[in-house]
Design a protein around this motif. Structure first.
Motif, short mmCIF file in Angstrom:
data_model
loop_
_atom_site.label_atom_id
_atom_site.label_comp_id
_atom_site.label_asym_id
_atom_site.label_seq_id
_atom_site.Cartn_x
_atom_site.Cartn_y
_atom_site.Cartn_z
N ARG A 186 11.91 9.13 1.98
CA ARG A 186 12.59 9.46 0.73
C ARG A 186 11.64 10.05 -0.31
NH1 ARG A 186 16.56 4.19 -0.19
NH2 ARG A 186 18.25 4.86 1.21
N ALA A 187 10.41 9.54 -0.34
CA ALA A 187 9.43 10.08 -1.28
C ALA A 187 9.10 11.52 -0.94
CB ALA A 187 8.16 9.22 -1.27
N SER B 63 -0.26 7.06 5.92
CA SER B 63 -1.00 5.91 5.42
C SER B 63 -2.47 6.21 5.15
CB SER B 63 -0.89 4.74 6.41
OG SER B 63 -1.43 5.11 7.66
N THR B 64 -2.95 7.36 5.62
CA THR B 64 -4.38 7.68 5.47
C THR B 64 -4.64 8.64 4.32
OG1 THR B 64 -4.29 9.58 7.00
CG2 THR B 64 -4.70 7.40 7.96
N LEU B 65 -3.58 9.06 3.63
CA LEU B 65 -3.74 10.07 2.57
C LEU B 65 -3.01 9.63 1.30
CD1 LEU B 65 -2.92 13.22 4.72
CD2 LEU B 65 -5.14 12.78 3.67
N PRO B 66 -3.58 9.93 0.12
CA PRO B 66 -2.78 9.75 -1.10
C PRO B 66 -1.52 10.61 -1.01
CG PRO B 66 -5.09 10.23 -1.61
CD PRO B 66 -4.92 10.47 -0.15
N LEU C 111 -0.94 14.35 0.62
CA LEU C 111 -0.08 14.55 1.78
C LEU C 111 0.95 15.64 1.50
CD1 LEU C 111 1.01 13.62 4.59
CD2 LEU C 111 2.45 12.00 3.33
N VAL C 112 1.60 15.55 0.35
CA VAL C 112 2.61 16.54 -0.02
C VAL C 112 2.00 17.94 -0.08
CG1 VAL C 112 4.08 17.33 -1.92
CG2 VAL C 112 4.13 14.91 -1.22
N LYS D 132 0.81 -1.22 0.00
CA LYS D 132 0.00 0.00 0.00
C LYS D 132 0.84 1.27 0.00
CE LYS D 132 -3.62 -2.43 2.56
NZ LYS D 132 -4.19 -2.66 3.89
N LEU D 133 2.15 1.12 -0.04
CA LEU D 133 3.01 2.31 -0.10
C LEU D 133 2.76 3.08 -1.39
CD1 LEU D 133 6.37 0.80 1.23
CD2 LEU D 133 4.83 2.38 2.45
N PRO D 134 3.06 4.38 -1.41
CA PRO D 134 2.79 5.19 -2.60
C PRO D 134 3.48 4.65 -3.85
CG PRO D 134 3.37 6.59 -0.74
CD PRO D 134 3.63 5.19 -0.31
N GLN D 135 2.81 4.79 -4.98
CA GLN D 135 3.42 4.47 -6.26
C GLN D 135 4.32 5.65 -6.65
OE1 GLN D 135 3.04 1.48 -7.98
NE2 GLN D 135 2.12 0.93 -6.01
N HIS D 136 5.55 5.59 -6.21
CA HIS D 136 6.48 6.71 -6.36
C HIS D 136 7.86 6.14 -6.67
CE1 HIS D 136 8.96 10.19 -5.22
NE2 HIS D 136 7.86 10.93 -5.21
N ASP D 137 8.61 6.83 -7.51
CA ASP D 137 9.94 6.33 -7.89
C ASP D 137 10.83 6.08 -6.68
OD1 ASP D 137 9.24 6.36 -10.54
OD2 ASP D 137 10.29 8.23 -11.01
N ALA D 138 10.78 6.98 -5.70
CA ALA D 138 11.63 6.83 -4.52
C ALA D 138 11.25 5.59 -3.72
CB ALA D 138 11.54 8.08 -3.64
#
Length: 310
Positions: A70-71, A294-297, A301-302, A20-26
């Motif tokens: 890191r993300a 974990s509760t926000l896309p 969050l950013v 469930k971690l973000p789909q992010h390059d980092a």
């Protein structure tokens, strides 16, 4: 306005949390780095079966924390303060650049193996809500006087949120005693070892010896420990904290208070939990904005963190 990253400890895990971690390059790069360092696919560590293992849980939490830190850093959101509860301290140390990610993973694996081997079964943690540390200590002493197996104060997460460690039967008896004494809740946690008490003294000594040659450096941002609830500034102090924290009471509320009193205005809790966020919101509602990643896309969050930091 400053940013603090908070990293949860064992008990926060849930099935599938790494997936469930973000789909992010980092994040993808961090998962790949961890898999290469450990010689296994870390995405296998969050299944129901895997999460029965202290080793899998502690490695998974470390990976999740570093990945999200890191993300956020990739988006220009670098924390000025880092604090982690129990094993969360390892992700905090990596994020502060006091320890390399690879070395942290190997040290966490060794830590978890030592903890698991010391007490393979029949022990764990229970959370007591609604009683103070002083009240819990008094109940523990009464329990011991009456011939019960000892229980220990393992975590002081908030003034009336105390975690105790011990054997299964002792925890069951103590929980009943706490409820009878006015506790609002007393429940077992998803932790299979008696963390943060003298039962792990020997394991802590072994980890200290094992870690003596791992390279540490002075942190680049503020690292707050949860044994004394204070900033640590030297490489050796952080090494000692990570090697020995399994045997000492976690004073999370003290650490949180230091982070906030030092000027952190936005707190972000790394996945997978939101217990640390809830504690901050309950006890410091005016001073900070507390967010559980974990509760926000990730994009949301950013955006929120950027806006609150001004």
């Amino acid at each position: 306005m400053t940013l603090a990253l908070l990293f949860p400890g064992q008990g926060a895990q849930s099935p599938g949390f790494l997936h469930k971690l973000p789909q992010h390059d980092a994040v993808r790069a961090t998962l790949a780095e961890a898999s290469a360092a450990l010689g296994l696919d870390v995405l296998t560590l969050d299944s129901d079966d895997s999460l029965r293992s202290t080793v899998a849980v502690q490695i998974g939490l470390t990976v999740a924390g570093v990945a999200v830190a890191r993300a956020l850093a990739h988006e220009g959101l670098v924390a000025q303060f880092c604090a982690g509860l129990s094993v969360g301290a390892y992700a905090a140390a990596v994020t502060c650049e006091a320890l390399s990610f690879g070395d942290a993973l190997h040290m966490v694996r060794k830590r978890a193996e030592l903890m698991e081997n010391a007490w393979p079964s029949g022990y764990g943690l229970a959370a007591v809500a609604g009683l103070s540390e002083t009240q819990v200590e008094a109940l523990a002493q009464a329990h011991a006087r009456e011939g019960g197996e000892p229980v220990y104060v393992a975590n002081v997460n908030a003034p009336r949120q105390i975690v105790v460690a011990g054997a299964d039967a002792a925890l069951a008896a103590f929980s009943a005693r706490a409820l009878a004494a006015g506790a609002r809740k007393a429940q077992r946690l998803m932790v299979a070892v008696p963390s943060h008490c003298e039962l792990l003294a020997d394991a802590a000594d072994k980890l200290t010896a094992w870690a003596k040659d791992i390279p540490f450096t002075a942190p680049r941002s503020v690292y707050v420990d949860n044994r004394g609830g204070r900033p640590l500034h030297s490489a050796n102090a952080i090494r000692a904290d990570l090697a020995t924290n399994m045997r000492y009471t976690v004073r999370w509320y003290d650490a949180l208070t230091v982070v906030i009193e030092s000027g952190a205005s936005v707190l972000v809790e790394a996945p997978p939990g939101q217990v640390l966020t809830d504690i901050a919101r309950e006890h410091y509602p005016e001073e900070t904005t507390a967010l559980a990643a974990s509760t926000l896309p990730h994009e949301r969050l950013v955006a929120i963190v950027r806006r609150r930091l001004g």
